[in-house]
Motif scaffolding. Structure first.
Motif, PDB file in Angstrom:
ATOM      1  N   THR A   1       8.557  65.229  -6.590  1.00 56.07           N
ATOM      2  CA  THR A   1       7.251  64.808  -6.088  1.00 56.07           C
ATOM      3  C   THR A   1       6.786  63.596  -6.889  1.00 56.07           C
ATOM      4  N   PRO A   2       6.630  62.432  -6.236  1.00 57.41           N
ATOM      5  CA  PRO A   2       6.987  62.113  -4.862  1.00 57.41           C
ATOM      6  C   PRO A   2       8.490  62.240  -4.624  1.00 57.41           C
ATOM      7  N   ASN A   3       8.824  62.486  -3.371  1.00 60.35           N
ATOM      8  CA  ASN A   3      10.230  62.712  -3.011  1.00 60.35           C
ATOM      9  C   ASN A   3      10.904  61.414  -2.584  1.00 60.35           C
ATOM     10  N   ASN A   4      12.167  61.299  -2.942  1.00 61.23           N
ATOM     11  CA  ASN A   4      13.012  60.188  -2.510  1.00 61.23           C
ATOM     12  C   ASN A   4      14.080  60.747  -1.577  1.00 61.23           C
ATOM     13  N   PRO A   5      14.195  60.282  -0.322  1.00 61.66           N
ATOM     14  CA  PRO A   5      13.748  58.994   0.210  1.00 61.66           C
ATOM     15  C   PRO A   5      12.498  59.017   1.085  1.00 61.66           C
ATOM     16  N   THR A   6      11.811  60.163   1.207  1.00 59.02           N
ATOM     17  CA  THR A   6      10.707  60.228   2.172  1.00 59.02           C
ATOM     18  C   THR A   6       9.398  59.687   1.626  1.00 59.02           C
ATOM     19  N   GLY A   7       9.192  59.757   0.303  1.00 61.78           N
ATOM     20  CA  GLY A   7       7.948  59.296  -0.294  1.00 61.78           C
ATOM     21  C   GLY A   7       6.823  60.297  -0.247  1.00 61.78           C
TER      22      GLY A   7
ATOM     23  N   ILE B   1      15.835  53.432   7.669  1.00 67.25           N
ATOM     24  CA  ILE B   1      16.173  52.709   6.450  1.00 67.25           C
ATOM     25  C   ILE B   1      15.072  52.961   5.427  1.00 67.25           C
ATOM     26  N   ARG B   2      15.449  52.878   4.161  1.00 74.47           N
ATOM     27  CA  ARG B   2      14.457  52.967   3.084  1.00 74.47           C
ATOM     28  C   ARG B   2      14.309  51.577   2.479  1.00 74.47           C
ATOM     29  N   VAL B   3      13.081  51.110   2.415  1.00 78.82           N
ATOM     30  CA  VAL B   3      12.807  49.752   1.934  1.00 78.82           C
ATOM     31  C   VAL B   3      11.948  49.832   0.676  1.00 78.82           C
ATOM     32  N   SER B   4      12.467  49.310  -0.434  1.00 80.52           N
ATOM     33  CA  SER B   4      11.675  49.286  -1.661  1.00 80.52           C
ATOM     34  C   SER B   4      10.506  48.322  -1.510  1.00 80.52           C
TER      35      SER B   4
ATOM     36  N   VAL C   1      18.902  40.051   2.964  1.00 80.14           N
ATOM     37  CA  VAL C   1      17.952  41.087   2.544  1.00 80.14           C
ATOM     38  C   VAL C   1      18.700  42.418   2.437  1.00 80.14           C
ATOM     39  N   ILE C   2      18.640  43.039   1.269  1.00 78.35           N
ATOM     40  CA  ILE C   2      19.351  44.294   1.032  1.00 78.35           C
ATOM     41  C   ILE C   2      18.357  45.449   1.093  1.00 78.35           C
ATOM     42  N   VAL C   3      18.577  46.380   2.009  1.00 77.01           N
ATOM     43  CA  VAL C   3      17.783  47.608   2.093  1.00 77.01           C
ATOM     44  C   VAL C   3      18.756  48.781   2.048  1.00 77.01           C
ATOM     45  N   ARG C   4      18.223  49.992   2.045  1.00 79.24           N
ATOM     46  CA  ARG C   4      19.078  51.173   1.911  1.00 79.24           C
ATOM     47  C   ARG C   4      19.145  51.960   3.226  1.00 79.24           C
ATOM     48  N   PRO C   5      20.313  52.037   3.849  1.00 81.93           N
ATOM     49  CA  PRO C   5      20.469  52.986   4.956  1.00 81.93           C
ATOM     50  C   PRO C   5      20.515  54.396   4.382  1.00 81.93           C
ATOM     51  N   VAL C   6      19.991  55.366   5.099  1.00 82.21           N
ATOM     52  CA  VAL C   6      19.920  56.730   4.565  1.00 82.21           C
ATOM     53  C   VAL C   6      20.569  57.725   5.525  1.00 82.21           C
ATOM     54  N   ALA C   7      21.605  57.256   6.219  1.00 83.69           N
ATOM     55  CA  ALA C   7      22.321  58.149   7.129  1.00 83.69           C
ATOM     56  C   ALA C   7      22.946  59.318   6.384  1.00 83.69           C
ATOM     57  N   GLY C   8      23.333  59.106   5.124  1.00 87.60           N
ATOM     58  CA  GLY C   8      23.915  60.184   4.326  1.00 87.60           C
ATOM     59  C   GLY C   8      22.960  61.329   4.079  1.00 87.60           C
ATOM     60  N   SER C   9      21.664  61.075   4.241  1.00 87.09           N
ATOM     61  CA  SER C   9      20.657  62.129   4.109  1.00 87.09           C
ATOM     62  C   SER C   9      20.304  62.752   5.459  1.00 87.09           C
ATOM     63  N   GLY C  10      21.051  62.357   6.504  1.00 84.06           N
ATOM     64  CA  GLY C  10      20.771  62.883   7.829  1.00 84.06           C
ATOM     65  C   GLY C  10      19.743  62.072   8.595  1.00 84.06           C
TER      66      GLY C  10
END
Length: 373
Positions: free
Chosen positions: A165-171, A343-346, A329-338
């Motif tokens: 908490t907070p949770n990664n990748p949902t926030g 995408i997760r964007v910082s 631009v580099i962002v994070r795909p989160v397909a591995g989390s289902g």
């Protein structure tokens, strides 16, 4: 049988952790200028680190030929003073990642299970699998960790729970009152690992009071890191807060000298710069709000975040991330989390975030043209 004999099946089945792509690697792959690339994939602090930490690093560099203090005496004392706990209740480590692994090795085996919420940090499941234990993944409810369902999933074989908490990748964040009830309700044989890597991005009134938590539960480990708001990700330094007996068990498994001397020095200095932390929290909150407003204006579903990132549903996350990388631009795909379509964007600087949305507009426009064709 492989060239290396018979590897343990549970080890061979663990998917490698997918880190954010480094700037240099993306520049090489796509023939881009590294200086022009915007990296919003790894939840790093776009402000860098405290000038005090930079100064401490420079001084520590003169003694890199010496092994560091394995006990991390000075760092433990500094942490204890800030936290208001005895130094024996603090265990420095090579980031939260080391602690995640240590607790799995200390409390799990092939006959035991660990509970984690759906859409949790992927390192939890990797640590559980590395020791042959079973991961019990409890579906979320409205993006929130379903604490009641997690409690219901606990049986005699469950010995560990990871909860952020907070949770990664949902926030998402666990409300303090709900967290306190959860802590009290867990049976005594279960160790709760509370991951607070993103704690400092919460307003002070929303940050859990760990003294109240420990008053309710001894079998608790709170993890924190210097990688996020403090901007020391490259140094790999974090710490656990817990009962001395618990920390003593983890220390038995810790690799010697896992926290380097420069990391210890920089972390101590970072603790002394409360102004830098507050600036990071304040600027992150402002830019995160602006990003969420931009997503809403574009009609892109996103999860309201309390961290330094935003989870957004752009459709085909891996393809979107690849298309953005081609544009620098580099962002994070989160397909591995289902989360295949997300995408997760910082949260970056205002300029970096503007570049991201500019390139995202280009990607979406190209996708529309391709669909028409």
């Amino acid at each position: 049988m492989s060239d290396f004999g018979f590897p343990l099946a549970h080890v061979a089945s663990i998917p490698p952790y997918p880190p954010g792509r480094p700037i240099d690697a993306v520049a090489r792959e796509f023939g881009l200028d590294p200086a022009a690339i915007v990296k919003l994939a790894s939840n790093e602090n776009p402000l860098g680190c405290s000038p005090l930490a930079t100064e401490a690093l420079a001084k520590a560099a003169a003694e890199t030929y010496l092994y560091p203090d394995f006990d991390c005496y000075a760092l433990k004392q500094a942490l204890a003073a800030q936290l208001g706990v005895p130094a024996t209740h603090v265990l420095p480590a090579a980031g939260s990642s080391e602690l995640i692994s240590l607790v799995a090795r200390a409390f799990l085996d092939g006959d035991r299970k660990a509970v984690i919420p759906q859409y949790a940090f992927q390192a939890y499941e990797g640590a559980i699998g590395s020791v042959g234990a079973e991961a019990v993944i409890v579906p979320v409810r409205g993006w929130q960790a379903d604490l009641d369902a997690m409690l219901a999933a606990v049986d005699d074989r469950v010995h560990l729970i990871y909860l952020a908490t907070p949770n990664n990748p949902t926030g998402t964040v666990v409300p303090t009152a709900d967290l306190e009830r959860f802590v009290e309700a867990l049976p005594p044989h279960v160790l709760l690992v509370l991951d607070e890597a993103y704690r400092e991005f919460l307003p002070p009134e929303q940050q859990p009071d760990i003294a109240r938590l420990f008053a309710r539960r001894r079998n608790l480990l709170v993890m924190r890191t210097f990688s996020k708001v403090h901007g020391l990700a490259a140094l790999r330094v974090g710490y656990g807060i817990g009962d001395p007996e618990l920390l003593g068990l983890l220390r038995r498994l810790q690799l010697p000298f896992s926290v380097g001397a420069p990391a210890q020095a920089a972390a101590i200095a970072a603790l002394g710069d409360a102004g830098f932390v507050e600036r990071g929290r304040r600027e992150n909150a402002a830019e995160r709000q602006r990003m969420e407003e931009r997503f809403a204006a574009l009609g892109i579903e996103h999860v309201p975040s309390f961290g330094n990132f935003v989870l957004a549903r752009t459709g085909n996350g891996p393809a979107t991330a690849q298309a953005l990388m081609r544009r620098g631009v580099i962002v994070r795909p989160v397909a591995g989390s289902g989360l295949v379509d997300w995408i997760r964007v910082s949260v970056g600087t205002a300029r970096e975030n503007d570049v991201f949305f500019e390139k995202l507009d280009d990607v979406r426009a190209d996708a529309k043209k391709a669909a028409v064709a």
